[in-house]
Enzyme design. Structure first.
Site, PDB file in Angstrom:
ATOM      1  N   LYS A  14       0.817  -1.218   0.000  1.00 41.10           N
ATOM      2  CA  LYS A  14       0.000   0.000   0.000  1.00 41.10           C
ATOM      3  C   LYS A  14       0.857   1.277   0.000  1.00 41.10           C
ATOM      4  O   LYS A  14       0.585   2.192  -0.776  1.00 41.10           O
ATOM      5  CB  LYS A  14      -0.865  -0.078   1.263  1.00 41.10           C
ATOM      6  CG  LYS A  14      -1.864   0.978   1.508  1.00 41.10           C
ATOM      7  CD  LYS A  14      -2.816   0.524   2.632  1.00 41.10           C
ATOM      8  CE  LYS A  14      -2.119   0.083   3.903  1.00 41.10           C
ATOM      9  NZ  LYS A  14      -1.576   1.170   4.741  1.00 41.10           N
ATOM     10  N   ARG A  89      -9.240   3.381   8.835  1.00 39.42           N
ATOM     11  CA  ARG A  89      -8.871   2.018   9.198  1.00 39.42           C
ATOM     12  C   ARG A  89      -9.998   1.348   9.965  1.00 39.42           C
ATOM     13  O   ARG A  89      -9.834   0.250  10.477  1.00 39.42           O
ATOM     14  CB  ARG A  89      -7.643   2.072  10.095  1.00 39.42           C
ATOM     15  CG  ARG A  89      -6.393   1.477   9.475  1.00 39.42           C
ATOM     16  CD  ARG A  89      -5.298   1.512  10.523  1.00 39.42           C
ATOM     17  NE  ARG A  89      -4.179   0.681  10.174  1.00 39.42           N
ATOM     18  CZ  ARG A  89      -3.173   1.046   9.396  1.00 39.42           C
ATOM     19  NH1 ARG A  89      -3.160   2.223   8.832  1.00 39.42           N
ATOM     20  NH2 ARG A  89      -2.183   0.215   9.184  1.00 39.42           N
ATOM     21  N   ARG A 128      10.476  -7.901   5.268  1.00 35.95           N
ATOM     22  CA  ARG A 128      10.639  -6.481   5.588  1.00 35.95           C
ATOM     23  C   ARG A 128      11.222  -6.297   6.991  1.00 35.95           C
ATOM     24  O   ARG A 128      12.041  -5.426   7.220  1.00 35.95           O
ATOM     25  CB  ARG A 128       9.282  -5.771   5.474  1.00 35.95           C
ATOM     26  CG  ARG A 128       9.387  -4.262   5.615  1.00 35.95           C
ATOM     27  CD  ARG A 128       8.114  -3.555   5.236  1.00 35.95           C
ATOM     28  NE  ARG A 128       7.183  -3.509   6.337  1.00 35.95           N
ATOM     29  CZ  ARG A 128       5.956  -2.986   6.258  1.00 35.95           C
ATOM     30  NH1 ARG A 128       5.513  -2.520   5.123  1.00 35.95           N
ATOM     31  NH2 ARG A 128       5.175  -2.968   7.308  1.00 35.95           N
ATOM     32  N   ARG A 134      11.699  -2.160  11.264  1.00 39.51           N
ATOM     33  CA  ARG A 134      10.676  -1.285  11.850  1.00 39.51           C
ATOM     34  C   ARG A 134      10.224  -1.907  13.168  1.00 39.51           C
ATOM     35  O   ARG A 134       9.985  -3.106  13.226  1.00 39.51           O
ATOM     36  CB  ARG A 134       9.495  -1.197  10.867  1.00 39.51           C
ATOM     37  CG  ARG A 134       8.942   0.191  10.726  1.00 39.51           C
ATOM     38  CD  ARG A 134       7.922   0.258   9.618  1.00 39.51           C
ATOM     39  NE  ARG A 134       6.600  -0.184  10.074  1.00 39.51           N
ATOM     40  CZ  ARG A 134       5.511  -0.126   9.330  1.00 39.51           C
ATOM     41  NH1 ARG A 134       5.581   0.339   8.091  1.00 39.51           N
ATOM     42  NH2 ARG A 134       4.360  -0.540   9.796  1.00 39.51           N
ATOM     43  N   ARG A 145      -1.308  -7.187  14.092  1.00 45.33           N
ATOM     44  CA  ARG A 145      -1.776  -6.237  13.079  1.00 45.33           C
ATOM     45  C   ARG A 145      -2.685  -6.900  12.053  1.00 45.33           C
ATOM     46  O   ARG A 145      -3.632  -6.290  11.568  1.00 45.33           O
ATOM     47  CB  ARG A 145      -0.583  -5.559  12.399  1.00 45.33           C
ATOM     48  CG  ARG A 145      -0.047  -4.414  13.266  1.00 45.33           C
ATOM     49  CD  ARG A 145       1.393  -4.098  12.985  1.00 45.33           C
ATOM     50  NE  ARG A 145       1.638  -3.603  11.658  1.00 45.33           N
ATOM     51  CZ  ARG A 145       2.807  -3.737  11.020  1.00 45.33           C
ATOM     52  NH1 ARG A 145       3.806  -4.374  11.592  1.00 45.33           N
ATOM     53  NH2 ARG A 145       2.958  -3.244   9.825  1.00 45.33           N
TER      54      ARG A 145
HETATM   55  P1  ADP Z   1       0.751  -1.246   7.948  1.00 45.68           P
HETATM   56  O1  ADP Z   1      -0.282  -0.912   6.931  1.00 45.68           O
HETATM   57  O2  ADP Z   1       1.905  -1.996   7.374  1.00 45.68           O
HETATM   58  O3  ADP Z   1       0.203  -1.906   9.186  1.00 45.68           O
HETATM   59  P2  ADP Z   1       1.103   1.628   8.628  1.00 45.68           P
HETATM   60  O4  ADP Z   1       2.398   2.325   8.475  1.00 45.68           O
HETATM   61  O5  ADP Z   1      -0.024   2.047   7.740  1.00 45.68           O
HETATM   62  O6  ADP Z   1       1.438   0.082   8.491  1.00 45.68           O
HETATM   63  O7  ADP Z   1       0.592   1.790  10.159  1.00 45.68           O
HETATM   64  C1  ADP Z   1       1.407   1.466  11.258  1.00 45.68           C
HETATM   65  C2  ADP Z   1       0.639   1.622  12.572  1.00 45.68           C
HETATM   66  O8  ADP Z   1       0.225   2.984  12.732  1.00 45.68           O
HETATM   67  C3  ADP Z   1      -0.659   0.825  12.710  1.00 45.68           C
HETATM   68  O9  ADP Z   1      -0.421  -0.496  13.137  1.00 45.68           O
HETATM   69  C4  ADP Z   1      -1.405   1.654  13.765  1.00 45.68           C
HETATM   70  O10 ADP Z   1      -0.929   1.403  15.078  1.00 45.68           O
HETATM   71  C5  ADP Z   1      -1.027   3.075  13.421  1.00 45.68           C
HETATM   72  N1  ADP Z   1      -2.022   3.726  12.523  1.00 45.68           N
HETATM   73  C6  ADP Z   1      -1.813   4.158  11.251  1.00 45.68           C
HETATM   74  N2  ADP Z   1      -2.932   4.689  10.736  1.00 45.68           N
HETATM   75  C7  ADP Z   1      -3.881   4.598  11.684  1.00 45.68           C
HETATM   76  C8  ADP Z   1      -5.263   4.947  11.762  1.00 45.68           C
HETATM   77  N3  ADP Z   1      -5.898   5.506  10.727  1.00 45.68           N
HETATM   78  N4  ADP Z   1      -5.936   4.686  12.908  1.00 45.68           N
HETATM   79  C9  ADP Z   1      -5.321   4.131  13.948  1.00 45.68           C
HETATM   80  N5  ADP Z   1      -4.036   3.755  13.954  1.00 45.68           N
HETATM   81  C10 ADP Z   1      -3.312   3.984  12.839  1.00 45.68           C
END
Ligand code: ADP
Length: 192
Positions: A14, A89, A128, A134, A145
């Site tokens: 994504k 989300r 990754r 990370r 997750r």
């Molecule tokens: P991925 O899609 O690989 O899980 P992201 O970089 O999009 O990684 O998100 C990493 C973390 O950031 C999520 O696991 C969450 O804890 C937090 N996060 C990101 N966007 C949101 C959101 N819209 N609402 C709540 N938590 C979020």
């Protein structure tokens, strides 16, 4: 103002696709994950509040995210167009997004949903974690997750399907192949 959402499970590519697409459209790329990681680095209030949730693979509370994204969307640079990556989300976030865009006299134009089989996602995530280190890419957090994605984020697929906004993209294949499909969907939408 064109407004797009890119949906996809962890490891679906994504972030990579969102960056390419924002570039292609000349739109602002809003990645909530990247923003939160930066807020943590900068030791801001939001960063402090978000850190523990992220480390555990949980969602940061919507009350924090919604205000933050709403403010970002009303900034001048977003008025040209924006691509949301990582937001919404959950259904409550999606409803808040509809409300915010409505208040700005705008609407969500298209939702692109990347689908990739679970085994492939797990393989990519572990790779990754070895390469990038990370802090939320440990096996236990990855599994958390996925669970959060399935229970809280995946319902957005039918939410947007019912609104007629969803366009499904096959996320297998090289980044260029996936991007070709994304471009085709967006060009069709824009009637290019
Ligand atoms: P991925 O899609 O690989 O899980 P992201 O970089 O999009 O990684 O998100 C990493 C973390 O950031 C999520 O696991 C969450 O804890 C937090 N996060 C990101 N966007 C949101 C959101 N819209 N609402 C709540 N938590 C979020």
């Amino acid at each position: 103002m064109i407004v797009l959402v890119l949906l996809g499970p962890p490891g679906s590519g994504k972030g990579t696709q969102a960056a390419k697409l924002a570039d292609y459209l000349g739109a602002v790329h809003i990645s909530t994950g990247e923003i939160l990681r930066q807020e943590i680095k900068d030791a801001t209030d939001l960063g402090h509040q978000a850190a523990a949730y992220m480390e555990n693979g949980q969602l940061v509370p919507s009350s924090l995210m919604i205000n933050f994204v709403a403010e970002r969307l009303s900034e001048p640079d977003c008025q040209v167009g924006c691509l949301l990556d990582g937001f919404p989300r959950s259904v409550d976030q999606a409803q808040a997004l509809d409300q915010q865009l409505g208040a700005q006299g705008a609407k969500l134009d298209l939702v692109l949903s990347l689908s990739v089989p679970r085994e492939e996602l797990e393989r990519r995530m572990l790779e990754r974690s070895r390469k990038e280190g990370r802090s939320d890419d440990t096996p236990a957090t990855i599994s958390k997750r996925f669970d959060v994605y399935q229970t809280t984020t995946e319902p957005l697929i039918s939410y947007y399907q019912e609104k007629g906004l969803l366009h499904s993209i096959d996320g297998m294949g090289s980044p260029d192949e996936v991007f070709r499909q994304i471009k085709a969907a967006v060009d069709q939408f824009r009637n290019v």
